[in-house]
Design a protein around this motif. Structure first.
Motif, short mmCIF file in Angstrom:
data_model
loop_
_atom_site.label_atom_id
_atom_site.label_comp_id
_atom_site.label_asym_id
_atom_site.label_seq_id
_atom_site.Cartn_x
_atom_site.Cartn_y
_atom_site.Cartn_z
N THR A 1 -1.69 9.27 8.01
CA THR A 1 -2.24 9.95 6.84
C THR A 1 -2.37 11.44 7.13
O THR A 1 -2.22 11.87 8.28
N ILE B 1 -9.77 0.18 3.87
CA ILE B 1 -8.80 1.05 3.21
C ILE B 1 -8.65 0.53 1.79
O ILE B 1 -8.58 -0.69 1.58
N LYS B 2 -8.63 1.44 0.82
CA LYS B 2 -8.39 1.05 -0.57
C LYS B 2 -7.45 2.07 -1.20
O LYS B 2 -7.49 3.25 -0.85
N PRO B 3 -6.62 1.65 -2.14
CA PRO B 3 -5.76 2.62 -2.81
C PRO B 3 -6.55 3.51 -3.77
O PRO B 3 -7.50 3.05 -4.41
N TYR B 4 -6.18 4.77 -3.82
CA TYR B 4 -6.73 5.71 -4.80
C TYR B 4 -5.81 5.62 -6.01
O TYR B 4 -4.60 5.89 -5.90
N LEU C 1 -1.41 9.37 2.02
CA LEU C 1 -0.73 8.34 2.80
C LEU C 1 0.67 8.84 3.11
O LEU C 1 1.44 9.17 2.20
N ILE D 1 -5.08 7.35 -0.44
CA ILE D 1 -5.90 6.17 -0.14
C ILE D 1 -7.32 6.61 0.19
O ILE D 1 -7.56 7.75 0.60
N TYR D 2 -8.26 5.69 -0.03
CA TYR D 2 -9.62 5.86 0.46
C TYR D 2 -9.67 5.30 1.88
O TYR D 2 -9.17 4.20 2.14
N LEU E 1 0.82 -1.21 0.00
CA LEU E 1 0.00 0.00 0.00
C LEU E 1 0.86 1.26 0.00
O LEU E 1 0.47 2.28 -0.56
#
Length: 175
Positions: A113, A127-130, A103, A55-56, A49
């Motif tokens: 963050t 959590i998800k990557p943007y 991040l 990141i979301y 990550l």
């Protein structure tokens, strides 16, 4: 309707915002950091990550939502009332927060963050990557915000962007 769904938080979000206040969007001008403290067993899930700039952060707005409302007045929208689903209001049937933040670092099960726009102690759901190209739509617009007087200026307030009121003429100038 379907049966209720049970979600288990993956951790907790720490911010400088107490129970009395949290901004309505991540505030770009605020200095400071938030930490996402995940269950230690999930630390391996954070692998790779760190290569992403943004990141979301998906959260449960358990401290700021209030009862759901079908129509809301965003605080920066000059009194305009809109349907709940045309807003970012936390007063939703399922008070799920979605924030895009910078991040900064990952240390074990702790993700640091830029400031997340939630109260301290808010449950972290995911959590998800943007990802550029997937998450940035070049033809996105501002919907009903374009209809309010000086909509670009209102958006600056919503985003917390510093700007000069003396020289603003409502033409989308950068400040």
């Amino acid at each position: 309707m379907t049966d209720p769904i049970t979600l288990t938080p993956i951790g907790v979000i720490h911010t400088p915002y107490d129970e009395g206040f949290a901004p309505h969007q991540p505030v770009e001008r605020d200095e400071g950091e938030s930490t996402l403290v995940l269950d230690p067993d999930l630390a391996p899930a954070l692998s790779d990550l760190e290569g992403f700039r943004y990141i979301y952060v998906i959260s449960l707005l358990d401290k700021q939502a209030g009862p759901p409302r079908h129509r809301v007045k965003p605080p920066w929208a000059k009194g305009r009332e809109v349907g709940l689903f045309a807003s970012r209001s936390p007063a939703r049937p399922n008070p799920i927060g979605l924030s895009v933040v910078r991040l900064l670092k990952i240390d074990g099960n702790v993700v640091t963050t830029s400031l997340v726009d939630v109260h301290d102690g808010t449950p972290l759901l995911d959590i998800k990557p943007y990802i550029r190209g997937l998450d940035s739509k070049h033809d996105a617009d501002t919907g009903w915000i374009a209809d309010i007087e000086d909509g670009d200026h209102a958006l600056e307030h919503a985003r917390g962007i510093p700007h000069d009121h003396d020289h603003h003429h409502g033409h989308g100038h950068d400040h």
